[in-house]
Design an enzyme around this catalytic site. Structure first.
Site, short mmCIF file in Angstrom:
data_model
loop_
_atom_site.label_atom_id
_atom_site.label_comp_id
_atom_site.label_asym_id
_atom_site.label_seq_id
_atom_site.Cartn_x
_atom_site.Cartn_y
_atom_site.Cartn_z
N GLN A 220 10.07 -22.35 15.68
CA GLN A 220 10.47 -23.48 14.80
C GLN A 220 11.36 -24.62 15.51
O GLN A 220 10.90 -25.85 15.30
CB GLN A 220 11.27 -23.41 13.55
CG GLN A 220 10.50 -22.50 12.58
CD GLN A 220 10.67 -21.14 12.73
OE1 GLN A 220 10.75 -20.46 13.65
NE2 GLN A 220 10.78 -20.23 11.71
N ASP B 167 20.90 -20.51 5.52
CA ASP B 167 20.00 -20.41 4.29
C ASP B 167 20.73 -19.77 3.18
O ASP B 167 20.28 -19.56 1.93
CB ASP B 167 18.84 -19.20 4.78
CG ASP B 167 17.71 -19.97 5.45
OD1 ASP B 167 16.86 -20.36 4.94
OD2 ASP B 167 18.12 -19.99 6.65
N ASN C 180 21.33 -17.11 8.59
CA ASN C 180 20.36 -18.17 9.23
C ASN C 180 19.54 -17.73 10.17
O ASN C 180 19.20 -16.27 10.20
CB ASN C 180 21.14 -19.25 10.12
CG ASN C 180 20.52 -20.43 10.48
OD1 ASN C 180 19.98 -21.04 9.56
ND2 ASN C 180 20.17 -20.76 11.77
#
Length: 344
Positions: free
Chosen positions: A194, A235, A245
């Site tokens: 990502q 998150d 996370n």
């Protein structure tokens, strides 16, 4: 500015439009999602991802369930089952279920009311992101000094992970606009890259100087004094300030603590899970072996080898210099516990 998720009004053909982030940066392809099954698939294979974007996905998922149910003649129970399936599609990210449950409250008032609430989730997210970016930039410049700073970040927290602007990325963008960002080290972020594919793409588009580094180099980058701070998203944030996370985040926190530089977590307040006392209670999603053992569909490991592929890790609150939300900045490493709902 890129929009990762939108609701497209088209009468009986209304649907959710998603930027397929699995294909970036090679292809800017949009998915026209008209069924709950297709939405869940997009969520689980990370075509749409990032805690704030998942919150909006949850809200729109409820609207989609009502819309599809009306077309197909679903019963009330069938609609409920599909809403639950959306809410539970990824267990670690609290925003998904939060967005779905927020919109679900208005199911009895009908589709338009649910859709209006889903739209509100998205609008509020952008406003929250811009405010937390301002607060985070102010805190960093006050803490480190009003000068150009060097940063390291993990995963993707920009407009792609939100409805607009970004969280941890938003702080970087804010510093850049102020002329106070010298360089960003971007962790590649295994296993789906990502950082390499998404954060670097956004930084390039925004004209922000950066370098992509392998995840294993991040701790050394910090210890060598090449950065002034680390900033990541979250998150889930528990009541005591522990944060979940993308896996690899806790290594940055440990290195920052050793080096004595700020480790900052940035997320909208909707990411705070006041009902979960500590990070020990967070369910950690485990993903497919193939994401680790294969590359572009070609197996890289010997046959029969298995993989351990947790999607997230938990950073203890005492390693976190600051948690930045749109409401306030709290300093978990030094403040009395519990932290939340202290700033609510």
């Amino acid at each position: 500015m890129v929009r990762a998720i939108e609701w497209i009004d088209a009468g009986t053909e209304s649907h959710i439009r998603l930027l397929d982030q699995t294909l970036l940066p090679g292809s800017e392809t949009y998915l026209e999602v008209s069924t709950v099954e297709a939405l869940i698939d997009a969520i689980q294979r990370l075509a749409v991802r990032g805690a704030p974007a998942l919150g909006t996905s949850g809200g729109y998922g409820v609207a989609l369930a009502l819309h599809e149910g009306a077309r197909k003649g679903w019963s009330v129970d069938e609609v409920k089952q599909n809403i639950d399936a959306v809410a539970n599609a990824r267990p670690t990210a609290v925003n998904l279920a939060w967005g779905a449950r927020r919109a679900e409250q208005f199911v009895a008032e009908g589709f338009e009311r649910v859709l209006a609430e889903a739209h509100a989730v998205g609008r509020e997210d952008e406003q929250a992101n811009r405010e937390l970016s301002r607060l985070g930039a102010d805190w960093l410049l006050a803490k480190i000094g009003d000068r150009p700073l060097r940063a390291v970040t993990h995963c993707n927290t920009g407009a792609l992970a939100t409805t607009a602007w970004g969280t941890a990325y938003g702080i970087l963008h804010e510093l850049h606009l102020r002329g106070r960002l010298e360089l960003v080290y971007v962790d590649e972020t295994r296993p789906l890259l990502q950082g390499t594919r998404l954060t670097s793409w956004e930084l390039k588009n925004d004209g922000i100087p950066h370098l992509v580094e392998v995840d294993g180099a991040a701790a050394s980058t910090i210890l060598r004094g090449l950065v002034d701070f680390a900033v990541i998203g979250a998150d889930r944030i528990t009541a005591n300030g522990d944060t979940a996370n993308k896996v690899g985040s806790v290594a940055l926190a440990l290195a920052c603590e050793r080096k004595g530089i700020p480790f900052v977590v940035a997320a909208p307040y909707s990411t705070v899970d006041e009902a979960t006392p500590t990070g020990d209670e967070i369910e950690i999603e485990e993903r497919s072996d193939a994401e680790v053992l294969e590359f572009a569909g070609v197996r890289a490991a010997a046959e029969g080898v298995r993989a351990f592929n947790p999607a997230f890790d938990v950073t203890p609150h005492d390693l976190i210099s600051a948690i930045v939300t749109e409401r306030s900045v709290v300093e978990p490493a030094t403040e009395n516990q519990p932290l939340f709902p202290a700033i609510s």
